[in-house]
Design a protein around this motif. Structure first.
Motif, PDB file in Angstrom:
ATOM      1  N   THR A   1       0.788  -0.800  -0.174  1.00 35.72           N
ATOM      2  CA  THR A   1       0.295  -0.420   0.338  1.00 35.72           C
ATOM      3  C   THR A   1       0.851   1.397   0.273  1.00 35.72           C
ATOM      4  O   THR A   1       1.958   1.066   0.458  1.00 35.72           O
ATOM      5  CB  THR A   1      -0.959   0.087   0.879  1.00 35.72           C
ATOM      6  N   LEU A   2       0.697   2.189  -0.102  1.00 33.30           N
ATOM      7  CA  LEU A   2       0.445   3.819  -0.433  1.00 33.30           C
ATOM      8  C   LEU A   2       1.629   4.065   0.609  1.00 33.30           C
ATOM      9  O   LEU A   2       3.071   4.062   1.110  1.00 33.30           O
ATOM     10  CB  LEU A   2       0.785   4.634  -0.881  1.00 33.30           C
ATOM     11  N   HIS A   3       0.781   3.861   2.341  1.00 31.04           N
ATOM     12  CA  HIS A   3       1.510   4.319   3.573  1.00 31.04           C
ATOM     13  C   HIS A   3       2.461   2.754   3.833  1.00 31.04           C
ATOM     14  O   HIS A   3       2.903   3.306   5.317  1.00 31.04           O
ATOM     15  CB  HIS A   3       0.357   4.038   4.204  1.00 31.04           C
ATOM     16  N   SER A   4       2.615   1.925   2.636  1.00 31.02           N
ATOM     17  CA  SER A   4       3.077   0.963   3.413  1.00 31.02           C
ATOM     18  C   SER A   4       5.007   0.676   3.313  1.00 31.02           C
ATOM     19  O   SER A   4       6.382   0.136   3.492  1.00 31.02           O
ATOM     20  CB  SER A   4       3.088  -0.395   3.408  1.00 31.02           C
TER      21      SER A   4
ATOM     22  N   ASN B   1       5.748   6.719   1.030  1.00 34.45           N
ATOM     23  CA  ASN B   1       4.628   7.294   1.527  1.00 34.45           C
ATOM     24  C   ASN B   1       4.897   9.010   2.591  1.00 34.45           C
ATOM     25  O   ASN B   1       4.036   9.293   2.988  1.00 34.45           O
ATOM     26  CB  ASN B   1       4.256   6.824   3.322  1.00 34.45           C
ATOM     27  N   GLU B   2       6.280   9.028   1.591  1.00 39.60           N
ATOM     28  CA  GLU B   2       6.155  10.686   2.379  1.00 39.60           C
ATOM     29  C   GLU B   2       5.236  11.434   0.965  1.00 39.60           C
ATOM     30  O   GLU B   2       5.798  12.847   1.189  1.00 39.60           O
ATOM     31  CB  GLU B   2       7.625  10.637   2.189  1.00 39.60           C
TER      32      GLU B   2
ATOM     33  N   PRO C   1       2.276  11.240  -0.845  1.00 38.92           N
ATOM     34  CA  PRO C   1       1.272  10.849  -1.202  1.00 38.92           C
ATOM     35  C   PRO C   1       0.458  11.306  -2.247  1.00 38.92           C
ATOM     36  O   PRO C   1      -0.128  11.013  -3.280  1.00 38.92           O
ATOM     37  CB  PRO C   1       0.533  10.974  -0.254  1.00 38.92           C
TER      38      PRO C   1
END
Length: 295
Positions: free
Chosen positions: A128-131, A136-137, A139
């Motif tokens: 995932t984008l946040h993982s 993740n910096e 978005p």
């Protein structure tokens, strides 16, 4: 869909297991290792690729030995030029092996009659984008929907080409982190966007232009003198070490049987990269490298 490594004729091949494909396919670059002569299909047919091109399938390798955890099976593999995978396993082979695919768990299960159920697990889970570290910096670079058109920029000249790839290749993890952050920062500042589901990050090997580039093949040490040339604060200076590195990379990526001959009137794709002092490009046809040039 499940990606995994299967053994075909004792060769490990990167495989996509996809029940949505009716048939199974193998790239000719891998099939030539099998020592099996292909046969002409009775009726050639057209296959649509993920980039909208059409390829005519003409040959098939019958009775290929596919081994799953010590269990031998047979598959008929149709020759198809691919870049992302060595083999695509479709419903024809899956049904023969009494297979089911668990999409949530990313597992293919094989229910051979009277035998223990075998499981083939995906080699990697969907990120995932946040993982993803560093990614993740940023978005804003990977919006779910395009927020706006990019700003109008002055362009000295333009070349119409197919959508390109951004390749970030580094010698070690720390260097790669810096390279990745620099690229994403540039995209963010220039209001350029990417689709996260179409990107891969922090991978040790990849297929590009018909080649598999891997850290295990010694590429990090070979290319070590080159990345510094692209740094903003470093003066561009082509040294003997850079020339040796470039020639070695060129030799590895262009030696036979990689280069192919053009076929008839089928379409071409040009990949290019340019700077203030140089230009490089690669000419491809149906996923195969035809020629390259640089100056």
């Amino acid at each position: 869909m499940v990606t995994s490594t299967l053994s075909i004729f004792s060769y490990d091949v990167y495989t996509l297991i996809d029940p949505e494909d009716t048939l199974s396919y193998v790239t000719p670059f891998v099939a030539k290792k099998f020592g099996v002569e292909p046969e002409l299909l009775h009726e050639p047919f057209e296959v649509s690729t993920s980039v909208g091109e059409s390829i005519i399938a003409r040959r098939v390798y019958y009775g290929c030995l596919v081994t799953i955890y010590g269990r031998d099976t047979l598959a008929n593999l149709i020759e198809l030029e691919m870049v992302d995978f060595d083999v695509i396993i479709g419903m024809d082979w899956l049904s023969f092996c009494y297979s089911t695919v668990d999409y949530r768990a990313k597992v293919a299960r094989f229910h051979f009659l009277g035998e223990t159920v075998l499981e083939c697990k995906a080699e990697k889970q969907m990120a995932t984008l946040h993982s993803v570290p560093v990614v993740n910096e940023y978005p804003d670079v990977f919006p779910e929907e395009l927020p706006r058109l990019p700003p109008i920029r002055e362009i000295d000249f333009g070349i119409d080409v197919d959508p390109g790839d951004i390749l970030i290749y580094s010698c070690d993890a720390r260097e790669h982190e810096n390279h990745l952050r620099a690229v994403l920062q540039t995209l963010s500042e220039d209001q350029l966007y990417a689709k996260f589901s179409k990107c891969e990050f922090w991978i040790k090997s990849m297929a590009f232009l018909g080649h598999v580039v891997s850290s295990e093949e010694g590429f990090p040490s070979i290319c070590a003198p080159l990345p510094n040339l692209t740094q903003k604060a470093v003066k561009f200076q082509w040294s003997d070490a850079c020339e040796k590195s470039f020639q070695e990379l060129k030799d590895r990526l262009t030696k036979a049987p990689v280069l192919a001959l053009p076929e008839g009137t089928k379409g071409y794709v040009v990949y290019c990269d340019a700077s203030g002092i140089g230009l490089g490009c690669i000419l491809m046809q149906q996923g195969r490298v035809i020629a390259y040039a640089s100056q």
